[in-house]
Design a protein around this motif. Structure first.
Motif, PDB file in Angstrom:
ATOM      1  N   GLN A 179       0.868  -0.954  -0.063  1.00 28.93           N
ATOM      2  CA  GLN A 179       0.040   0.066   0.061  1.00 28.93           C
ATOM      3  C   GLN A 179       0.879   1.173   0.039  1.00 28.93           C
ATOM      4  O   GLN A 179       1.975   1.232   0.765  1.00 28.93           O
ATOM      5  N   TRP A 180       0.216   2.286  -0.816  1.00 28.26           N
ATOM      6  CA  TRP A 180       1.104   3.590  -0.847  1.00 28.26           C
ATOM      7  C   TRP A 180       0.236   4.697  -0.313  1.00 28.26           C
ATOM      8  O   TRP A 180      -1.092   4.314  -0.389  1.00 28.26           O
ATOM      9  N   VAL A 181       0.825   5.762   0.041  1.00 23.91           N
ATOM     10  CA  VAL A 181       0.133   7.009   0.498  1.00 23.91           C
ATOM     11  C   VAL A 181       1.034   8.154  -0.099  1.00 23.91           C
ATOM     12  O   VAL A 181       2.217   8.081   0.179  1.00 23.91           O
ATOM     13  N   SER A 182       0.488   9.305  -0.394  1.00 21.25           N
ATOM     14  CA  SER A 182       1.295  10.398  -0.454  1.00 21.25           C
ATOM     15  C   SER A 182       0.765  11.570   0.475  1.00 21.25           C
ATOM     16  O   SER A 182      -0.187  11.500   0.739  1.00 21.25           O
ATOM     17  N   VAL A 183       1.955  11.880   1.173  1.00 24.20           N
ATOM     18  CA  VAL A 183       1.602  13.167   2.190  1.00 24.20           C
ATOM     19  C   VAL A 183       2.683  14.233   2.128  1.00 24.20           C
ATOM     20  O   VAL A 183       3.782  14.173   1.689  1.00 24.20           O
ATOM     21  N   ALA A 184       1.910  15.428   2.121  1.00 22.74           N
ATOM     22  CA  ALA A 184       2.674  16.581   1.766  1.00 22.74           C
ATOM     23  C   ALA A 184       3.775  16.856   2.799  1.00 22.74           C
ATOM     24  O   ALA A 184       3.775  16.441   3.792  1.00 22.74           O
ATOM     25  N   LYS A 185       4.842  17.182   2.186  1.00 20.18           N
ATOM     26  CA  LYS A 185       6.067  17.479   3.014  1.00 20.18           C
ATOM     27  C   LYS A 185       5.624  18.721   3.911  1.00 20.18           C
ATOM     28  O   LYS A 185       5.180  19.662   3.463  1.00 20.18           O
ATOM     29  N   GLY A 186       6.016  18.350   5.139  1.00 18.14           N
ATOM     30  CA  GLY A 186       5.647  19.561   6.213  1.00 18.14           C
ATOM     31  C   GLY A 186       4.299  19.145   6.891  1.00 18.14           C
ATOM     32  O   GLY A 186       3.960  19.872   7.725  1.00 18.14           O
TER      33      GLY A 186
END
Length: 169
Positions: free
Chosen positions: A123-130
């Motif tokens: 599983q993947w997820v994208s999380v905003a830097k910061g």
């Protein structure tokens, strides 16, 4: 007590509210109001959410909602990005409900769907830097940082970066 279920049309207004408030609470100090409003207008409007509630597939498993006495206090969803690989696309909570385990319950429901219905093995997820709400949340659930890339809808001048996280299921 919070109950997790697949979203129904009657949850659309609550999903829009939670995603809008959650997005503002997460990104208010990171992004311009213009950028935030554009993302909310595109993704968290009631017409789009209703379509996404009424349709589900391998690529978009539909929304799950966290309900407390019938009120939507969290919403999330994901889908499959390849044969055995799932991704979390959206996960927001009412900002007043952080730290109560609601996000964990939503993540568990999405993950269970991806594993049991679609055969996901990772599983993947994208999380905003910061994003100091999302990064610790996913890292505590065994997601491991892999890479970074520009955020969807951003341009080079925005310098908005998304961190990609992965975990084995």
């Amino acid at each position: 007590m919070v109950f997790i279920q697949k979203a129904q049309p009657e949850h659309v207004k609550g999903i829009a509210r939670v995603c809008t408030e959650g997005y503002w609470a997460t990104y208010d100090e990171m992004y311009s109001a213009e950028y935030i409003n554009a993302v909310i207008k595109e993704f968290y409007n009631e017409q789009r959410i209703l379509k996404e509630v009424e349709s589900s597939s391998r690529e978009w498993g539909g929304y799950f909602v966290a309900l407390d006495n019938g009120e939507v206090v969290g919403a999330g969803g994901g889908g499959m990005i390849s044969e055995k690989v799932g991704e979390i696309f959206v996960l927001y909570l009412d900002p007043d409900r952080l730290g109560e385990g609601v996000g964990t319950k939503l993540l568990e429901a999405i993950t269970r769907q991806q594993k049991e219905e679609f055969g996901a093995q990772e599983q993947w997820v994208s999380v905003a830097k910061g994003n100091e709400k999302g990064i610790p949340f996913y890292e505590a659930r065994e997601f491991i940082y892999q890479s970074e890339r520009p955020v969807y809808r951003s341009n080079a001048d925005d310098k908005i970066i998304s961190l990609r996280y992965w975990r084995k299921l």
